[in-house]
Design a protein around this motif. Structure first.
Motif, PDB file in Angstrom:
ATOM      1  N   UNK A 187       0.832  -1.205   0.000  1.00 12.82           N
ATOM      2  CA  UNK A 187       0.000   0.000   0.000  1.00 12.82           C
ATOM      3  C   UNK A 187       0.869   1.258   0.000  1.00 12.82           C
ATOM      4  N   UNK A 188       1.968   1.241   0.792  1.00 13.64           N
ATOM      5  CA  UNK A 188       2.845   2.416   0.833  1.00 13.64           C
ATOM      6  C   UNK A 188       3.493   2.688  -0.521  1.00 13.64           C
ATOM      7  N   UNK A 189       3.957   1.623  -1.198  1.00  9.45           N
ATOM      8  CA  UNK A 189       4.620   1.827  -2.487  1.00  9.45           C
ATOM      9  C   UNK A 189       3.680   2.402  -3.524  1.00  9.45           C
ATOM     10  N   UNK A 190       2.379   2.127  -3.417  1.00  9.95           N
ATOM     11  CA  UNK A 190       1.431   2.668  -4.379  1.00  9.95           C
ATOM     12  C   UNK A 190       0.892   4.034  -4.004  1.00  9.95           C
ATOM     13  N   UNK A 191       0.929   4.365  -2.698  1.00  5.38           N
ATOM     14  CA  UNK A 191       0.328   5.619  -2.250  1.00  5.38           C
ATOM     15  C   UNK A 191       1.320   6.766  -2.139  1.00  5.38           C
ATOM     16  N   UNK A 192       2.608   6.457  -1.962  1.00  4.07           N
ATOM     17  CA  UNK A 192       3.606   7.522  -1.771  1.00  4.07           C
ATOM     18  C   UNK A 192       3.864   8.242  -3.091  1.00  4.07           C
ATOM     19  N   UNK A 193       3.883   9.564  -3.013  1.00  4.68           N
ATOM     20  CA  UNK A 193       4.269  10.423  -4.143  1.00  4.68           C
ATOM     21  C   UNK A 193       5.559  11.139  -3.763  1.00  4.68           C
ATOM     22  N   UNK A 194       6.615  10.871  -4.529  1.00  2.00           N
ATOM     23  CA  UNK A 194       7.936  11.411  -4.173  1.00  2.00           C
ATOM     24  C   UNK A 194       7.898  12.933  -4.253  1.00  2.00           C
ATOM     25  N   UNK A 195       8.271  13.632  -3.188  1.00  2.00           N
ATOM     26  CA  UNK A 195       8.259  15.102  -3.213  1.00  2.00           C
ATOM     27  C   UNK A 195       9.223  15.639  -4.265  1.00  2.00           C
ATOM     28  N   UNK A 196       8.822  16.681  -5.005  1.00  2.00           N
ATOM     29  CA  UNK A 196       9.708  17.244  -6.041  1.00  2.00           C
ATOM     30  C   UNK A 196      11.031  17.766  -5.467  1.00  2.00           C
ATOM     31  N   UNK A 197      10.978  18.383  -4.277  1.00  4.98           N
ATOM     32  CA  UNK A 197      12.201  18.916  -3.678  1.00  4.98           C
ATOM     33  C   UNK A 197      13.182  17.783  -3.364  1.00  4.98           C
ATOM     34  N   UNK A 198      12.652  16.653  -2.899  1.00  4.26           N
ATOM     35  CA  UNK A 198      13.523  15.518  -2.595  1.00  4.26           C
ATOM     36  C   UNK A 198      14.117  14.937  -3.867  1.00  4.26           C
ATOM     37  N   UNK A 199      13.351  14.947  -4.962  1.00  2.00           N
ATOM     38  CA  UNK A 199      13.888  14.463  -6.231  1.00  2.00           C
ATOM     39  C   UNK A 199      15.009  15.351  -6.734  1.00  2.00           C
ATOM     40  N   UNK A 200      14.813  16.683  -6.628  1.00  2.00           N
ATOM     41  CA  UNK A 200      15.847  17.611  -7.110  1.00  2.00           C
ATOM     42  C   UNK A 200      17.128  17.483  -6.288  1.00  2.00           C
ATOM     43  N   UNK A 201      16.999  17.317  -4.981  1.00  2.76           N
ATOM     44  CA  UNK A 201      18.170  17.225  -4.105  1.00  2.76           C
ATOM     45  C   UNK A 201      18.689  15.792  -3.940  1.00  2.76           C
TER      46      UNK A 201
END
Length: 273
Positions: A191-205
């Motif tokens: 459920x966590x793997x399908x519900x989590x949306x990676x934050x854009x700030x975390x992706x950039x950093x």
């Protein structure tokens, strides 16, 4: 010419007529037959020796073993024991085993009602002198098994169950039945793997790692008091809290047969694929 043997002595003399016979070729051709015969005999002897060596070794070994066995079977003459001194005292006789002791079986006591005991008069000193001071022994079978009678009567009663506090938050380890996501932890992580949306700030950093959280599973299975105990930042902590708040209800923990509030710890893994 096909039957001509050029290695015969007559032909060798013809070939080397009026030549230096001390030359090596003359001597080699002259002694060729002798050398060939000698080499053939020596080779045959060596071949036969190698071929029959195992058999000869087996025969020699067998004969040695037979000799050793014969030596082992030699008759040994033992010297007769020394004569017994008539003055030597005889050994003490063997003590017989102790006799079996009869088992004593105590007869059960006679219990009388309180009314009969109250009506009886207490015994006097004279009656006590004549009375039997104890119960009589009953002889039993000395070979019988010893049986210890179990205690009779009611034992200590079980204490009443401790009342469960409705508002108490129990530890996950000390609870009778732990709370569980429907389907188990594999379903929860799915459920966590399908519900989590990676934050854009975390992706950039390029922020990756685990966010550790604690929460309370209520008696109805809802998750409350969600707290980040160790976070990553860059929006990952807030996303983990959001996913837990939106989680389906859990199966509550059970203590003394009743649902209770239980504190639970978990980690949410953020990984960039």
């Amino acid at each position: 010419m096909s039957k001509l043997d050029i290695l015969r002595r007559e032909w060798i003399d013809v070939v080397f007529a009026e030549k230096n016979k001390n030359y090596g070729a003359y001597q080699l051709r002259k002694s060729n037959g002798t050398n060939t015969t000698r080499a053939l005999i020596i080779g045959s002897i060596v071949f036969l020796a190698l071929f029959f060596a195992p058999k000869i070794y087996g025969l020699i070994k067998g004969s040695l073993e037979e000799e050793q066995q014969v030596e082992k079977a030699k008759e040994v003459i033992i010297a007769p024991p020394p004569p017994v001194n008539p003055e030597t005292p005889p050994p003490p006789p063997v003590e017989p085993p102790p006799p079996k002791v009869d088992q004593v079986k105590m007869p059960p006591p006679i219990v009388k009602p309180d009314e009969q005991v109250r009506d009886e008069e207490p015994p006097t000193v004279e009656k006590l002198k004549e009375a039997d001071p104890g119960q009589r022994d009953i002889k039993g079978d000395p070979t019988a098994d010893i049986v210890i009678a179990a205690p009779v009567g009611e034992g200590p009663k079980r204490e009443a169950a401790v009342a469960v506090d409705d508002n108490q938050v129990y530890d996950f380890v000390s609870i009778e039945k732990q709370p569980e996501f429907p389907g188990g932890l594999p379903k929860f992580y799915k459920y966590l793997s399908g519900a989590i949306k990676y934050p854009p700030m975390a992706q950039e950093n390029n922020v990756q790692g685990k966010v550790f959280l604690s929460f309370v599973v209520e008696k109805d299975g809802k998750l409350t008091d969600i707290t980040v105990t160790r976070g990553l930042g860059s929006g990952t902590d807030e996303e983990a809290i959001r996913v837990l708040k939106a989680s389906p209800r859990w199966n509550p923990g059970i203590q003394n047969g009743k649902p209770v509030r239980v504190k639970y710890n978990i980690n949410v893994n953020f990984t960039l694929n």
